[in-house]
Design a protein around this motif. Structure first.
Motif, PDB file in Angstrom:
ATOM      1  N   ASN A  97      37.934  35.065  38.932  1.00 21.04           N
ATOM      2  CA  ASN A  97      39.379  35.086  39.159  1.00 21.04           C
ATOM      3  C   ASN A  97      39.661  35.625  40.554  1.00 21.04           C
ATOM      4  OD1 ASN A  97      40.921  34.453  36.487  1.00 21.04           O
ATOM      5  ND2 ASN A  97      39.212  35.758  35.872  1.00 21.04           N
TER       6      ASN A  97
ATOM      7  N   ALA B 276      37.876  38.655  32.816  1.00 19.53           N
ATOM      8  CA  ALA B 276      37.929  38.739  34.280  1.00 19.53           C
ATOM      9  C   ALA B 276      36.760  38.043  34.942  1.00 19.53           C
ATOM     10  CB  ALA B 276      37.957  40.212  34.716  1.00 19.53           C
ATOM     11  N   HIS B 277      35.589  38.049  34.302  1.00 14.76           N
ATOM     12  CA  HIS B 277      34.392  37.531  34.959  1.00 14.76           C
ATOM     13  C   HIS B 277      33.291  37.317  33.930  1.00 14.76           C
ATOM     14  CE1 HIS B 277      32.640  41.508  34.287  1.00 14.76           C
ATOM     15  NE2 HIS B 277      33.809  41.991  34.688  1.00 14.76           N
TER      16      HIS B 277
ATOM     17  N   ARG C 235      45.269  35.325  30.035  1.00 15.69           N
ATOM     18  CA  ARG C 235      44.903  34.903  31.393  1.00 15.69           C
ATOM     19  C   ARG C 235      45.253  33.431  31.621  1.00 15.69           C
ATOM     20  NH1 ARG C 235      39.503  34.346  31.072  1.00 15.69           N
ATOM     21  NH2 ARG C 235      39.950  32.118  30.819  1.00 15.69           N
TER      22      ARG C 235
ATOM     23  N   GLU D 117      40.657  46.690  40.709  1.00 18.55           N
ATOM     24  CA  GLU D 117      40.194  45.361  41.117  1.00 18.55           C
ATOM     25  C   GLU D 117      39.254  45.443  42.320  1.00 18.55           C
ATOM     26  OE1 GLU D 117      42.148  41.453  43.189  1.00 18.55           O
ATOM     27  OE2 GLU D 117      43.205  42.287  41.443  1.00 18.55           O
TER      28      GLU D 117
ATOM     29  N   TRP E  69      42.897  40.113  39.525  1.00 17.16           N
ATOM     30  CA  TRP E  69      42.666  40.553  38.156  1.00 17.16           C
ATOM     31  C   TRP E  69      43.901  41.173  37.508  1.00 17.16           C
ATOM     32  CZ3 TRP E  69      37.274  43.287  37.495  1.00 17.16           C
ATOM     33  CH2 TRP E  69      36.262  42.435  37.958  1.00 17.16           C
TER      34      TRP E  69
ATOM     35  N   ASP F 170      33.651  48.033  33.469  1.00 18.85           N
ATOM     36  CA  ASP F 170      35.047  47.701  33.765  1.00 18.85           C
ATOM     37  C   ASP F 170      35.978  48.719  33.128  1.00 18.85           C
ATOM     38  OD1 ASP F 170      34.323  45.423  35.151  1.00 18.85           O
ATOM     39  OD2 ASP F 170      35.070  44.012  33.648  1.00 18.85           O
TER      40      ASP F 170
ATOM     41  N   THR G 248      35.345  44.251  41.850  1.00 20.96           N
ATOM     42  CA  THR G 248      34.915  43.033  42.551  1.00 20.96           C
ATOM     43  C   THR G 248      33.809  43.363  43.547  1.00 20.96           C
ATOM     44  OG1 THR G 248      36.778  43.293  44.094  1.00 20.96           O
ATOM     45  CG2 THR G 248      37.062  41.753  42.262  1.00 20.96           C
TER      46      THR G 248
END
Length: 401
Positions: free
Chosen positions: A258, A273-274, A143, A312, A261, A290, A316
């Motif tokens: 982010n 991602a989080h 990332r 995504e 993703w 996820d 989210t």
């Protein structure tokens, strides 16, 4: 499909399991930078609904996770010499090492290749695969190499914390608050097996420095914390490293988000991602969810780009209320003196309400009375749920201006 998952934590392992279950023709490899059998942390916690979702996706690993977990209900708080108990939902704890063992065994059983001591860096170039899953944690190298594309943002919390273990096996989720001349220090502890518990200690930076925790030796720091929490620990030790070595590694929590993703055939999963503040106890659950969402999108979408976009959007949207809850939970602890002078039963009740966006803007005793009054009145409860987010947004917008 050829899939390479970078990172052998819960998210990466469970995703690999789901992909092989969906289609045994998938070629799935998990690359983990650490040696087999090594992990950080002590135990992780989750709540009852996760087991149902795990069972729906893979009954075999769900049963193994359940059998390796301990369970409790409600919680206990220790403050100013009192012990207050409150009923609550059923919770579960499992050793992180045990969880990884369960998932790794199931992945191998299904034909996933697990490769340890294999670190993937941007200098190596992208792995050769149809899909590359970055499940390499909050410090994800994959990332970070495309940070501008992903729109990575990190917000560092005010308080400092240390993730410790203890030989004390708590009967339920336990909170303990200790007042010192330099401010409050507190811990949350929960069992993860018959031989120990996780114990997260947190304090504001002024208490951390005032007590000398920023400069004492590791053994001295642990002994100081054992003295502060001598009652709840009941003579048991605090341990700074998973194998008994090391001291308290103090840090500030980093909330990571982010903007997007995925990039081409690279997709973020779990902590890459989080992140959400540890005080809501949702990190492992979100990572596994996820994996469920990504595998589901890949199963039903007509193309890889469509699947990644669908994943995504779904995740989210699902994260929005949890991010809000985590933000207000962290804020509750950052403003602990506001609540610490309440009657212990009232304080514990508001501890359970710490996710509320209304609580920071209402005097604590008034909020407690309103909450008690609303308990049996559904119209008042609906009004409270409606008012809280709107008031919070208005006040925060005003403050921003």
């Amino acid at each position: 499909m050829k899939v390479v998952c970078v990172g052998g934590g819960p998210a990466g392992l469970y995703f690999s399991i789901l992909m092989r279950r969906q289609d045994p023709r998938h070629d799935v490899t998990v690359l983990e930078r650490d040696p087999a059998g090594s992990t950080y942390g002590w135990g992780v916690t989750y709540w009852g609904g996760l087991l149902d979702r795990l069972h729906a996706h893979d009954p075999a690993s769900a049963r193994a996770v359940r059998d390796a977990s301990v369970r409790w209900s409600g919680g206990v708080a220790h403050i100013r010499g009192t012990t207050t108990a409150r009923p609550g939902d059923e919770g579960f704890g499992i050793g992180r090492h045990r969880l990884l063992d369960v998932l790794a065994h199931r992945a191998r059983e299904l034909g996933v290749r697990l490769v340890h001591s294999h670190e993937v860096t941007p200098a190596d170039g992208p792995p050769d695969a149809d899909l590359v899953v970055a499940a390499d944690g909050v410090h994800s190298a994959l990332r970070a190499h495309h940070a501008d594309h992903f729109g990575t943002e990190i917000e560092t919390g005010r308080n400092t914390y240390a993730w410790l273990g203890t030989t004390k096996t708590f009967a339920t989720f336990t909170f303990a608050f200790a007042e010192t001349p330099h401010g409050w220090v507190w811990c949350y502890a929960y069992p993860y097996g018959p031989d120990g518990s996780t114990c997260v200690v947190e304090c504001p930076p002024e208490a951390w420095r005032g007590l000398g925790l920023d400069r004492v030796s590791d053994p001295e720091g642990l002994r100081l914390l054992e003295e502060l929490f001598a009652g709840p620990l009941d003579g048991h030790r605090l341990i700074g490293g998973p194998q008994g070595e090391g001291g308290a590694r103090w840090r500030s929590f980093r909330t990571l988000t982010n903007r997007t993703w995925h990039r081409d055939n690279l997709v973020l999963l779990g902590d890459a991602a989080h992140t959400t503040h540890y005080s809501v106890g949702a990190g492992t659950t979100l990572a596994l969810e996820d994996a469920m969402a990504l595998a589901g999108a890949l199963r039903t979408a007509p193309s890889l780009p469509t699947a990644l976009a669908r994943y995504e959007r779904e995740r989210t949207a699902a994260l929005l209320p949890l991010r809000s809850a985590a933000r207000y939970s962290a804020r509750w602890y950052e403003n602990l003196p506001r609540y610490a002078r309440l009657d212990p039963a009232q304080m514990f009740a508001l501890l359970g309400q710490r996710h509320s966006p209304l609580l920071p803007y209402v005097p604590p005793q008034l909020y407690y009375r309103l909450d008690r009054a609303a308990h049996g009145l559904e119209p008042l409860r609906r009004f409270k749920r409606w008012l809280g987010p709107r008031l919070a947004r208005t006040l925060e917008a005003t403050r921003a201006r």
